[in-house]
Design a protein around this motif. Structure first.
Motif, PDB file in Angstrom:
ATOM      1  N   VAL A  47       6.092   7.184   3.247  1.00 15.31           N
ATOM      2  CA  VAL A  47       6.208   7.240   1.790  1.00 15.31           C
ATOM      3  C   VAL A  47       5.222   8.285   1.272  1.00 15.31           C
ATOM      4  O   VAL A  47       4.291   8.691   1.971  1.00 15.31           O
ATOM      5  CB  VAL A  47       5.932   5.867   1.138  1.00 15.31           C
ATOM      6  N   SER A  49       3.447   7.895  -1.660  1.00 15.06           N
ATOM      7  CA  SER A  49       2.375   7.282  -2.432  1.00 15.06           C
ATOM      8  C   SER A  49       2.180   5.844  -1.984  1.00 15.06           C
ATOM      9  O   SER A  49       3.136   5.169  -1.589  1.00 15.06           O
ATOM     10  CB  SER A  49       2.716   7.314  -3.924  1.00 15.06           C
ATOM     11  N   ARG A  51       1.546   3.483  -3.909  1.00 19.73           N
ATOM     12  CA  ARG A  51       2.122   2.622  -4.943  1.00 19.73           C
ATOM     13  C   ARG A  51       3.535   2.162  -4.579  1.00 19.73           C
ATOM     14  O   ARG A  51       4.038   1.200  -5.145  1.00 19.73           O
ATOM     15  CB  ARG A  51       2.155   3.344  -6.279  1.00 19.73           C
ATOM     16  N   GLU A  52       4.176   2.856  -3.674  1.00 23.70           N
ATOM     17  CA  GLU A  52       5.531   2.488  -3.254  1.00 23.70           C
ATOM     18  C   GLU A  52       5.537   1.293  -2.299  1.00 23.70           C
ATOM     19  O   GLU A  52       6.598   0.753  -2.007  1.00 23.70           O
ATOM     20  CB  GLU A  52       6.213   3.685  -2.584  1.00 23.70           C
ATOM     21  N   HIS A  58       6.287  -5.141   2.182  1.00 23.09           N
ATOM     22  CA  HIS A  58       5.883  -4.249   3.266  1.00 23.09           C
ATOM     23  C   HIS A  58       4.681  -4.751   4.061  1.00 23.09           C
ATOM     24  O   HIS A  58       4.719  -4.794   5.285  1.00 23.09           O
ATOM     25  CB  HIS A  58       5.552  -2.862   2.709  1.00 23.09           C
TER      26      HIS A  58
END
Length: 135
Positions: A47, A49, A51-52, A58
């Protein structure tokens, strides 16, 4: 490690060494900080960032897969702990001589043996068992 100066020998006990430009360097995995852990997690999950990444979607499933306790930690503590585990289990490879206090994306790469971040252990076992011919 002992460094000799002009007058006195200087004994350095921990793995952190100061470079000429004032930036400290550490070759010890225990010195992995949050900023370096973000790079490891972004590389593993591919990813752009941090923030994802969600805790429930996850990070907790990854903690379960790595067999480490994560339930009582916040997002930032989980990220540091899981990053250390990913490096220890060789799911993420850090280049030789990298500074664990300041990892760059070029220093970290995903290993061939790393499980897919979206797969679970049970589905992998099911696929393997379905491919095996029964006798």
């Amino acid at each position: 490690m002992i460094i000799f100066t002009e007058k006195y020998p200087l004994l350095i006990i921990d793995a952190a060494v100061e470079e000429d430009d004032g930036e400290s360097v550490s070759l010890d995995l225990n010195d992995l900080n949050f900023n370096s852990s973000k790079v490891v997690m972004m590389t593993y999950f591919q990813v752009s960032s941090i923030r994802e990444l969600g805790v429930k979607k996850h990070l907790l499933p990854l903690g379960k897969e790595l067999c480490t306790k994560c339930r009582s930690f916040g997002k930032y503590e989980i990220i540091v702990k899981l990053s250390k585990m990913l490096i220890e289990k060789s799911y993420v490879i850090v280049t030789q001589g990298s500074n664990f206090l300041n990892l760059k994306r070029d220093d970290v790469m995903l290993s061939v043996i790393a499980p897919s971040p979206t797969s679970s252990c049970s589905s992998d076992v099911g696929e393997i068992l379905s491919d095996v011919d029964t006798v």
